[in-house]
Design a protein around this motif. Sequence first.
Motif, PDB file in Angstrom:
ATOM      1  N   SER A  51       0.826  -1.206   0.000  1.00  0.00           N
ATOM      2  CA  SER A  51       0.000   0.000   0.000  1.00  0.00           C
ATOM      3  C   SER A  51       0.860   1.256   0.000  1.00  0.00           C
ATOM      4  O   SER A  51       2.024   1.246   0.414  1.00  0.00           O
ATOM      5  CB  SER A  51      -0.919   0.023   1.223  1.00  0.00           C
ATOM      6  OG  SER A  51      -0.240   0.509   2.357  1.00  0.00           O
ATOM      7  N   SER A  52       0.244   2.355  -0.432  1.00  0.00           N
ATOM      8  CA  SER A  52       0.933   3.647  -0.442  1.00  0.00           C
ATOM      9  C   SER A  52       1.181   4.164   0.967  1.00  0.00           C
ATOM     10  O   SER A  52       1.946   5.103   1.157  1.00  0.00           O
ATOM     11  CB  SER A  52       0.105   4.670  -1.231  1.00  0.00           C
ATOM     12  OG  SER A  52      -1.186   4.811  -0.659  1.00  0.00           O
ATOM     13  N   SER A  53       0.554   3.543   1.955  1.00  0.00           N
ATOM     14  CA  SER A  53       0.749   3.967   3.343  1.00  0.00           C
ATOM     15  C   SER A  53       1.938   3.291   4.005  1.00  0.00           C
ATOM     16  O   SER A  53       2.310   3.646   5.129  1.00  0.00           O
ATOM     17  CB  SER A  53      -0.513   3.673   4.156  1.00  0.00           C
ATOM     18  OG  SER A  53      -0.693   2.269   4.291  1.00  0.00           O
ATOM     19  N   GLY A  54       2.533   2.269   3.338  1.00  0.00           N
ATOM     20  CA  GLY A  54       3.670   1.576   3.924  1.00  0.00           C
ATOM     21  C   GLY A  54       3.330   0.249   4.568  1.00  0.00           C
ATOM     22  O   GLY A  54       4.094  -0.277   5.373  1.00  0.00           O
ATOM     23  N   ILE A  55       2.190  -0.331   4.212  1.00  0.00           N
ATOM     24  CA  ILE A  55       1.779  -1.643   4.717  1.00  0.00           C
ATOM     25  C   ILE A  55       1.913  -2.673   3.595  1.00  0.00           C
ATOM     26  O   ILE A  55       1.593  -2.387   2.444  1.00  0.00           O
ATOM     27  CB  ILE A  55       0.326  -1.624   5.206  1.00  0.00           C
ATOM     28  CG1 ILE A  55       0.167  -0.632   6.368  1.00  0.00           C
ATOM     29  CG2 ILE A  55      -0.139  -3.019   5.634  1.00  0.00           C
ATOM     30  CD1 ILE A  55      -1.273  -0.431   6.795  1.00  0.00           C
ATOM     31  N   PHE A  56       2.400  -3.863   3.919  1.00  0.00           N
ATOM     32  CA  PHE A  56       2.387  -4.932   2.920  1.00  0.00           C
ATOM     33  C   PHE A  56       1.831  -6.210   3.526  1.00  0.00           C
ATOM     34  O   PHE A  56       1.895  -6.436   4.738  1.00  0.00           O
ATOM     35  CB  PHE A  56       3.774  -5.174   2.308  1.00  0.00           C
ATOM     36  CG  PHE A  56       4.758  -5.889   3.205  1.00  0.00           C
ATOM     37  CD1 PHE A  56       4.682  -7.262   3.446  1.00  0.00           C
ATOM     38  CD2 PHE A  56       5.808  -5.191   3.798  1.00  0.00           C
ATOM     39  CE1 PHE A  56       5.596  -7.926   4.241  1.00  0.00           C
ATOM     40  CE2 PHE A  56       6.734  -5.836   4.609  1.00  0.00           C
ATOM     41  CZ  PHE A  56       6.624  -7.215   4.835  1.00  0.00           C
ATOM     42  N   TYR A  57       1.258  -7.038   2.638  1.00  0.00           N
ATOM     43  CA  TYR A  57       0.833  -8.392   2.975  1.00  0.00           C
ATOM     44  C   TYR A  57       1.616  -9.351   2.077  1.00  0.00           C
ATOM     45  O   TYR A  57       1.741  -9.120   0.875  1.00  0.00           O
ATOM     46  CB  TYR A  57      -0.659  -8.599   2.691  1.00  0.00           C
ATOM     47  CG  TYR A  57      -1.599  -7.962   3.672  1.00  0.00           C
ATOM     48  CD1 TYR A  57      -2.307  -8.733   4.584  1.00  0.00           C
ATOM     49  CD2 TYR A  57      -1.807  -6.590   3.671  1.00  0.00           C
ATOM     50  CE1 TYR A  57      -3.208  -8.150   5.483  1.00  0.00           C
ATOM     51  CE2 TYR A  57      -2.695  -5.997   4.558  1.00  0.00           C
ATOM     52  CZ  TYR A  57      -3.385  -6.781   5.462  1.00  0.00           C
ATOM     53  OH  TYR A  57      -4.267  -6.198   6.327  1.00  0.00           O
ATOM     54  N   TYR A  98       0.717 -15.977   6.634  1.00  0.00           N
ATOM     55  CA  TYR A  98       1.044 -14.730   5.962  1.00  0.00           C
ATOM     56  C   TYR A  98       1.825 -13.806   6.889  1.00  0.00           C
ATOM     57  O   TYR A  98       1.873 -14.003   8.108  1.00  0.00           O
ATOM     58  CB  TYR A  98      -0.224 -14.021   5.472  1.00  0.00           C
ATOM     59  CG  TYR A  98      -1.194 -13.609   6.546  1.00  0.00           C
ATOM     60  CD1 TYR A  98      -1.219 -12.296   7.025  1.00  0.00           C
ATOM     61  CD2 TYR A  98      -2.104 -14.528   7.070  1.00  0.00           C
ATOM     62  CE1 TYR A  98      -2.115 -11.913   8.007  1.00  0.00           C
ATOM     63  CE2 TYR A  98      -3.003 -14.149   8.052  1.00  0.00           C
ATOM     64  CZ  TYR A  98      -3.019 -12.843   8.528  1.00  0.00           C
ATOM     65  OH  TYR A  98      -3.898 -12.459   9.487  1.00  0.00           O
ATOM     66  N   ALA A  99       2.427 -12.796   6.290  1.00  0.00           N
ATOM     67  CA  ALA A  99       3.154 -11.776   7.028  1.00  0.00           C
ATOM     68  C   ALA A  99       2.545 -10.420   6.735  1.00  0.00           C
ATOM     69  O   ALA A  99       2.101 -10.151   5.620  1.00  0.00           O
ATOM     70  CB  ALA A  99       4.627 -11.775   6.633  1.00  0.00           C
ATOM     71  N   ILE A 100       2.515  -9.562   7.752  1.00  0.00           N
ATOM     72  CA  ILE A 100       2.101  -8.174   7.589  1.00  0.00           C
ATOM     73  C   ILE A 100       3.275  -7.294   7.989  1.00  0.00           C
ATOM     74  O   ILE A 100       3.855  -7.476   9.061  1.00  0.00           O
ATOM     75  CB  ILE A 100       0.883  -7.832   8.473  1.00  0.00           C
ATOM     76  CG1 ILE A 100      -0.302  -8.732   8.147  1.00  0.00           C
ATOM     77  CG2 ILE A 100       0.502  -6.359   8.292  1.00  0.00           C
ATOM     78  CD1 ILE A 100      -1.485  -8.511   9.060  1.00  0.00           C
ATOM     79  N   ASN A 317       5.560 -17.423  13.813  1.00  0.00           N
ATOM     80  CA  ASN A 317       5.546 -15.967  13.918  1.00  0.00           C
ATOM     81  C   ASN A 317       5.044 -15.392  12.603  1.00  0.00           C
ATOM     82  O   ASN A 317       5.766 -14.747  11.873  1.00  0.00           O
ATOM     83  CB  ASN A 317       6.965 -15.446  14.229  1.00  0.00           C
ATOM     84  CG  ASN A 317       7.002 -13.955  14.437  1.00  0.00           C
ATOM     85  OD1 ASN A 317       6.018 -13.351  14.839  1.00  0.00           O
ATOM     86  ND2 ASN A 317       8.149 -13.360  14.161  1.00  0.00           N
ATOM     87  N   ILE A 318       3.782 -15.668  12.305  1.00  0.00           N
ATOM     88  CA  ILE A 318       3.285 -15.363  10.967  1.00  0.00           C
ATOM     89  C   ILE A 318       2.862 -13.910  10.788  1.00  0.00           C
ATOM     90  O   ILE A 318       2.656 -13.460   9.678  1.00  0.00           O
ATOM     91  CB  ILE A 318       2.111 -16.286  10.590  1.00  0.00           C
ATOM     92  CG1 ILE A 318       0.954 -16.105  11.558  1.00  0.00           C
ATOM     93  CG2 ILE A 318       2.551 -17.715  10.539  1.00  0.00           C
ATOM     94  CD1 ILE A 318      -0.265 -16.923  11.193  1.00  0.00           C
ATOM     95  N   PHE A 319       2.699 -13.168  11.883  1.00  0.00           N
ATOM     96  CA  PHE A 319       2.360 -11.762  11.772  1.00  0.00           C
ATOM     97  C   PHE A 319       3.610 -10.949  12.089  1.00  0.00           C
ATOM     98  O   PHE A 319       4.117 -10.985  13.196  1.00  0.00           O
ATOM     99  CB  PHE A 319       1.231 -11.375  12.739  1.00  0.00           C
ATOM    100  CG  PHE A 319       0.014 -12.225  12.572  1.00  0.00           C
ATOM    101  CD1 PHE A 319      -0.201 -13.307  13.389  1.00  0.00           C
ATOM    102  CD2 PHE A 319      -0.906 -11.944  11.588  1.00  0.00           C
ATOM    103  CE1 PHE A 319      -1.325 -14.092  13.243  1.00  0.00           C
ATOM    104  CE2 PHE A 319      -2.038 -12.722  11.444  1.00  0.00           C
ATOM    105  CZ  PHE A 319      -2.243 -13.812  12.264  1.00  0.00           C
ATOM    106  N   ASN A 320       4.147 -10.248  11.083  1.00  0.00           N
ATOM    107  CA  ASN A 320       5.383  -9.512  11.270  1.00  0.00           C
ATOM    108  C   ASN A 320       5.149  -8.040  11.000  1.00  0.00           C
ATOM    109  O   ASN A 320       4.515  -7.673  10.025  1.00  0.00           O
ATOM    110  CB  ASN A 320       6.463 -10.025  10.305  1.00  0.00           C
ATOM    111  CG  ASN A 320       6.818 -11.463  10.590  1.00  0.00           C
ATOM    112  OD1 ASN A 320       7.481 -11.767  11.573  1.00  0.00           O
ATOM    113  ND2 ASN A 320       6.349 -12.371   9.734  1.00  0.00           N
ATOM    114  N   SER A 321       5.690  -7.200  11.834  1.00  0.00           N
ATOM    115  CA  SER A 321       5.602  -5.757  11.585  1.00  0.00           C
ATOM    116  C   SER A 321       6.856  -5.084  12.093  1.00  0.00           C
ATOM    117  O   SER A 321       7.541  -5.590  12.985  1.00  0.00           O
ATOM    118  CB  SER A 321       4.376  -5.149  12.299  1.00  0.00           C
ATOM    119  OG  SER A 321       4.509  -5.264  13.699  1.00  0.00           O
TER     120      SER A 321
END
Length: 323
Positions: A51-57, A98-100, A317-321
């Motif tokens: 995303s343009s906000s800096g979030i990826f999936y 998935y990873a975020i 550890n599937i959720f990463n930020s």
Amino acid sequence: MGVHLFWPYNWYGGPQQKRQYWPIERLVLPDYSYVTKEADNCAIAEPYWLSSSGIFYYFDKKVPLFVDQNNRDKNAACFKAQIKSPYSSKRDKNDLIYAIGIFEDPRKAHEYAIENYLGKPTEIPDETMIKYPIWSTWAKYKRNIDHEVVLQYADDIKKYDFPNSQLEIDDLWETCYGSQEVDRERFPNMKDTVAKLNEKGFRVTLWTHPFINKGFETSWWNDNKTTTAYIDFTKPEARNWYIDRLKKLKNETGIDSFVFDAGETSWSPQIPELQGNIRDQPGVITADYVRAAAQLGPSVEVRTGYSLDNRKLNVDNIFNSKM
């Protein structure tokens, strides 16, 4: 089991489509199986959204992934793991792994995704192919080609001082689809044709594909009757046999490289039984086709695409930020 993505920002990524939106917010995907396929020209289906906000999936490639975008919910995409066609019913898991990534801007997000999930190219692409046009006989002549037509095409390009990276001899240069033998009625001496094109300043490539016509009766794509076989590139012996034939053809004709058509999972029998881990299927046949094409050097063209990076997400550890 599913995860939702909403549209407060611009989003990029998703599958290649015949009618491509960019950014992708207006794209409609009704319960869309996330595999490479001939339908919709979906030759690339990397499970990555930015995303343009800096979030990826990013979704693990072993997930039997489906995307329902702007369909049931008109302002969102829903990602689901489901064991149904085109994924094999022999799978024993449908975990949505998935990873975020959450970052202050899209560049940092994308750089992190490349470093940790997507991977980088192992070689520099052929710069000439990026800087200058690739001229294809298909664009002007379709299948009506022979030695004289191809040489005239090259002369026309030079007459108008157009630059080139290479000239591709497309459909019907071979005796039948998959023979990988030159049709001598059209090209009595392909080595001579190639040499004359080289003298005019063109590198030369030949169109090829992963199909063989059984009995040389018909084609794999230009009518509704098919008696073709799709080579199973997940089998090393089949993959090596195919590449060895192309290398022999390259040496005999003096061509510089090849244009690899097709390769999507949908060309194989549905549902295919391929070699390797069942959770890598059916996408593995596309990956192995691309691996085979890569053996012919940096100046090949490939229609389909699939990341060959083997890294996996950490299931624990599937959720990463990271900010």
